[in-house]
Design an enzyme around this catalytic site. Structure first.
Site, mmCIF file in Angstrom:
data_model
loop_
_atom_site.group_PDB
_atom_site.id
_atom_site.type_symbol
_atom_site.label_atom_id
_atom_site.label_comp_id
_atom_site.label_asym_id
_atom_site.label_seq_id
_atom_site.Cartn_x
_atom_site.Cartn_y
_atom_site.Cartn_z
ATOM 1 N N PRO A 2 71.984 -4.165 -24.438
ATOM 2 C CA PRO A 2 71.089 -3.433 -25.114
ATOM 3 C C PRO A 2 71.464 -2.884 -26.447
ATOM 4 O O PRO A 2 72.800 -2.328 -26.582
ATOM 5 C CB PRO A 2 70.997 -2.308 -24.220
ATOM 6 C CG PRO A 2 71.435 -2.430 -22.800
ATOM 7 C CD PRO A 2 72.657 -3.910 -23.177
ATOM 8 N N GLU A 3 70.623 -3.063 -27.449
ATOM 9 C CA GLU A 3 70.975 -2.441 -28.868
ATOM 10 C C GLU A 3 70.264 -1.169 -28.961
ATOM 11 O O GLU A 3 69.615 -0.680 -28.070
ATOM 12 C CB GLU A 3 70.549 -3.473 -29.771
ATOM 13 C CG GLU A 3 71.386 -4.899 -29.678
ATOM 14 C CD GLU A 3 71.470 -5.643 -30.919
ATOM 15 O OE1 GLU A 3 71.326 -5.086 -31.868
ATOM 16 O OE2 GLU A 3 71.875 -6.736 -30.914
ATOM 17 N N HIS A 91 74.717 -3.404 -7.855
ATOM 18 C CA HIS A 91 74.877 -2.941 -8.701
ATOM 19 C C HIS A 91 74.248 -1.552 -9.225
ATOM 20 O O HIS A 91 74.136 -1.305 -10.294
ATOM 21 C CB HIS A 91 74.889 -4.159 -9.949
ATOM 22 C CG HIS A 91 75.206 -5.156 -9.790
ATOM 23 N ND1 HIS A 91 76.540 -5.776 -9.462
ATOM 24 C CD2 HIS A 91 74.726 -6.455 -9.528
ATOM 25 C CE1 HIS A 91 76.772 -6.814 -9.124
ATOM 26 N NE2 HIS A 91 75.747 -7.469 -9.185
ATOM 27 N N ARG A 110 77.862 -5.613 -14.838
ATOM 28 C CA ARG A 110 79.362 -6.074 -15.404
ATOM 29 C C ARG A 110 80.058 -4.483 -15.633
ATOM 30 O O ARG A 110 81.306 -4.918 -15.832
ATOM 31 C CB ARG A 110 78.960 -6.530 -16.814
ATOM 32 C CG ARG A 110 78.108 -7.826 -16.782
ATOM 33 C CD ARG A 110 78.208 -8.630 -17.954
ATOM 34 N NE ARG A 110 79.362 -8.916 -18.717
ATOM 35 C CZ ARG A 110 79.621 -9.544 -19.859
ATOM 36 N NH1 ARG A 110 78.332 -9.678 -20.475
ATOM 37 N NH2 ARG A 110 80.708 -9.691 -20.362
#
Ligand SMILES: [Zn+2]
Length: 271
Positions: A2-3, A91, A110
């Site tokens: 995500p930017e 997750h 992650r």
């Protein structure tokens, strides 16, 4: 990853469900994120009203009466708004359960994301206090970038992606902004002309604003709060278009590796 536009999209998508509501509980299923989720967080946040939801760089700041929850999506994190009980998936590390019945669910395969707590001014938190200016702020202008570039041989693309110069300009938006500004990514930063710094800063702001308006770009592992893909990807001129014809001049887009990241540019449109 995500930017900035994805994080801003997450912020604006979640704010209506979060701000003004009381946190009934925070359920931490997996505290081992990039940094351990402090056990204090769930205790402190319980029963507190969310007064604000703001963003600094790629950090989301949930302002409560007694402190701030600082959330970073990391490489692969997402925050979903659930309005009904929903089975926990792999997750799904943290739930923020609100008095409205809505749950904000943080998923991060992650585990490079983080969830932290501070009693103090969040902008003075060690992770935030030395961050460079926001790209959409007035402080970030051509003169500022020219000063940061002065005498430097580093490639202009590396400079604008350096979070000590300006925060939140990742690979996609750096590549796209350089295309729009007509500047080749490998040019030495210190050799750009004054007008090129001005044009580049304008392009960075324009590209980020468009991406925010369209809900981010959506990479493989990013889903915005409504679970809809972002539409900005359809508008990309160069990013991940190696070998494809330039949308302006039809010359094949060139791809090369720069600082371990792929860089894309048009050798006709960019100089
Ligand atoms: Zn071209």
């Amino acid at each position: 990853m995500p930017e900035l536009p994805e994080v801003e999209t997450t912020r604006s998508g979640i704010a209506p469900f979060a701000v003004g509501h009381v946190i009934e509980q925070v359920i931490v299923r997996e505290p081992r994120l990039r940094w351990p989720v402090p056990s204090q967080l769930a205790i402190e946040a319980r029963g507190q009203r969310i007064l604000s939801l703001s963003r600094r760089a790629k950090y989301l700041l949930f302002g409560l009466v007694n402190g701030t929850i600082i959330l970073h999506l990391g490489m692969s994190g997402s925050l979903r708004v659930l309005s009904a009980p929903t089975a926990v998936l792999a997750h799904d590390h943290v739930d923020i359960v609100l008095d409205s019945g809505v749950t904000l669910r943080f998923n991060d395969p992650r585990r490079f994301g983080s969830l932290l707590w501070t009693h103090d001014d969040p902008l003075q938190h060690p992770l935030l206090r030395s961050l460079a200016p926001e790209p959409l702020s007035e402080e970030f202008d051509g003169a500022y970038l020219a000063k940061a570039a002065k005498g430097r041989k580093v490639a202009i693309k590396q400079l604008i992606m350096n979070s000590q110069v300006v925060v939140g300009v990742g690979n996609i938006y750096a590549s796209e902004a350089l295309f729009r500004a007509g500047i080749r990514p490998r040019r030495a930063a210190g050799r750009l002309k004054t007008v090129e710094f001005d044009t580049l800063v304008k392009s960075i702001k324009q590209v980020l604003r468009e991406a925010i308006r369209q809900g981010g770009t959506t990479l493989r592992d990013y889903v915005n709060p409504q679970g809809m893909p972002g539409y900005f990807r359809q508008k990309l001129f160069v990013y991940e278009r190696g070998g494809e014809p330039c949308r302006v001049c039809k010359t094949p887009i060139r791809q090369l590796v720069q600082g371990q990241r792929s860089t894309y540019f048009c050798q006709e449109c960019q100089h």
